[in-house]
Design a protein around this motif. Structure first.
Motif, PDB file in Angstrom:
ATOM      1  N   ALA A  91      -6.568   3.493  -7.079  1.00 35.45           N
ATOM      2  CA  ALA A  91      -5.561   3.733  -8.120  1.00 35.45           C
ATOM      3  C   ALA A  91      -4.203   3.998  -7.486  1.00 35.45           C
ATOM      4  O   ALA A  91      -4.106   4.622  -6.428  1.00 35.45           O
TER       5      ALA A  91
ATOM      6  N   GLY B 251      -0.654   5.701  -8.680  1.00 33.58           N
ATOM      7  CA  GLY B 251       0.000   6.462  -9.737  1.00 33.58           C
ATOM      8  C   GLY B 251       1.478   6.642  -9.478  1.00 33.58           C
ATOM      9  O   GLY B 251       1.947   6.537  -8.345  1.00 33.58           O
TER      10      GLY B 251
ATOM     11  N   THR C 161      -1.967   8.393 -14.413  1.00 36.84           N
ATOM     12  CA  THR C 161      -2.640   7.451 -13.520  1.00 36.84           C
ATOM     13  C   THR C 161      -3.991   7.076 -14.108  1.00 36.84           C
ATOM     14  O   THR C 161      -4.780   7.950 -14.478  1.00 36.84           O
TER      15      THR C 161
ATOM     16  N   THR D 203       0.966  13.058 -12.901  1.00 37.60           N
ATOM     17  CA  THR D 203       0.629  12.870 -11.499  1.00 37.60           C
ATOM     18  C   THR D 203       1.703  13.468 -10.581  1.00 37.60           C
ATOM     19  O   THR D 203       2.896  13.342 -10.852  1.00 37.60           O
TER      20      THR D 203
ATOM     21  N   ILE E  49      -6.437   7.559  -4.406  1.00 43.90           N
ATOM     22  CA  ILE E  49      -5.256   7.593  -5.260  1.00 43.90           C
ATOM     23  C   ILE E  49      -4.032   7.587  -4.359  1.00 43.90           C
ATOM     24  O   ILE E  49      -3.888   8.456  -3.497  1.00 43.90           O
TER      25      ILE E  49
ATOM     26  N   VAL F 182       0.214   7.579  -4.494  1.00 40.93           N
ATOM     27  CA  VAL F 182       1.244   8.034  -5.426  1.00 40.93           C
ATOM     28  C   VAL F 182       2.603   7.477  -4.997  1.00 40.93           C
ATOM     29  O   VAL F 182       2.917   7.435  -3.805  1.00 40.93           O
TER      30      VAL F 182
END
Length: 226
Positions: A20, A22, A28, A88, A113, A115
């Protein structure tokens, strides 16, 4: 709520999750799916547990039928096994172990994840109000509010890259976001190089934004309008 890790040999399905990406301050979406090993059967999720890699304590867990939820309230279950992470922050970046218990057994999977935050549109400034052809000149370009750390590139009107002649400062604020400032210096500037353009490049080497300085000649001088 305590849930042990390790894939159950009795599990009739495989849990899969996509990495993922975000955006800071936004939601997210962590896309996950269940692949059944047998003929299609209704899957009932009894327990969901999420733990950051290297940590023993779960950061999020839920038993939907018992109406029990612990940990970070920004996480939520979305469309079966998929997850959401609201608001997030850069500290959410990392690897996670995700485990679900169902009526068909249990399985776990690891996902990441990453970012990001987009930098503001860069601004070009100059201490000098008048730049003389063949004279010294300093141009500055700045951008802020981005994550992860990026860089700034300089180009002239013929698209020649002058970045090697520039110095970059990257500063991370208390909020985790980065500010970039680049100084392009010339001992002898040539007006034929104008107009100069500075471009913000993110950590994936993608252009996020750019701006161009306007150089106009008056006699033997060039005025820098910002």
């Amino acid at each position: 709520m305590s849930v042990g890790f390790g894939t159950s040999t009795e599990s009739l399905f495989k849990l899969k999750c996509q990495p993922a990406v975000g955006v800071i301050g936004q939601t997210t979406h962590i896309s996950c799916s269940i692949e059944l090993y047998t003929k299609p059967k209704p899957v009932v999720i009894n327990t969901v547990t999420l733990t950051r890699s290297g940590e023993k304590k779960s950061c999020f867990a839920i038993q939907p039928f018992e109406n029990i939820q612990i940990g970070d309230s920004r996480f939520d279950v979305e469309n079966g096994p998929s997850l959401q992470l609201h608001n997030t922050t850069f500290s959410d970046e990392g690897e996670y172990w995700y485990i679900i218990r169902t009526n068909l057994g249990q399985d776990d999977v690891q996902f990441t994840i990453n970012v990001t935050a987009k930098y503001s549109n860069p601004i070009i400034t100059s201490v000098q109000k008048e730049i003389v052809n063949d004279g010294a000149a300093d141009l500055y370009c700045s951008a802020s509010g981005g994550y992860p750390a990026g860089t700034i590139h300089w180009f002239d009107q013929s698209n020649t890259n002058w970045t090697k002649s520039a110095t970059l400062q990257s500063t991370q604020g208390n909020d985790g976001l980065f500010s970039l400032s680049s100084k392009l210096s010339f001992q002898k500037i040539d007006l034929l190089w104008a107009h100069f353009r500075c471009v913000v490049i993110n950590n994936k080497y993608e252009e996020e934004g750019g701006t161009t300085s306007t150089l106009e000649i008056e006699g033997n001088y060039c005025l820098v309008y910002l």
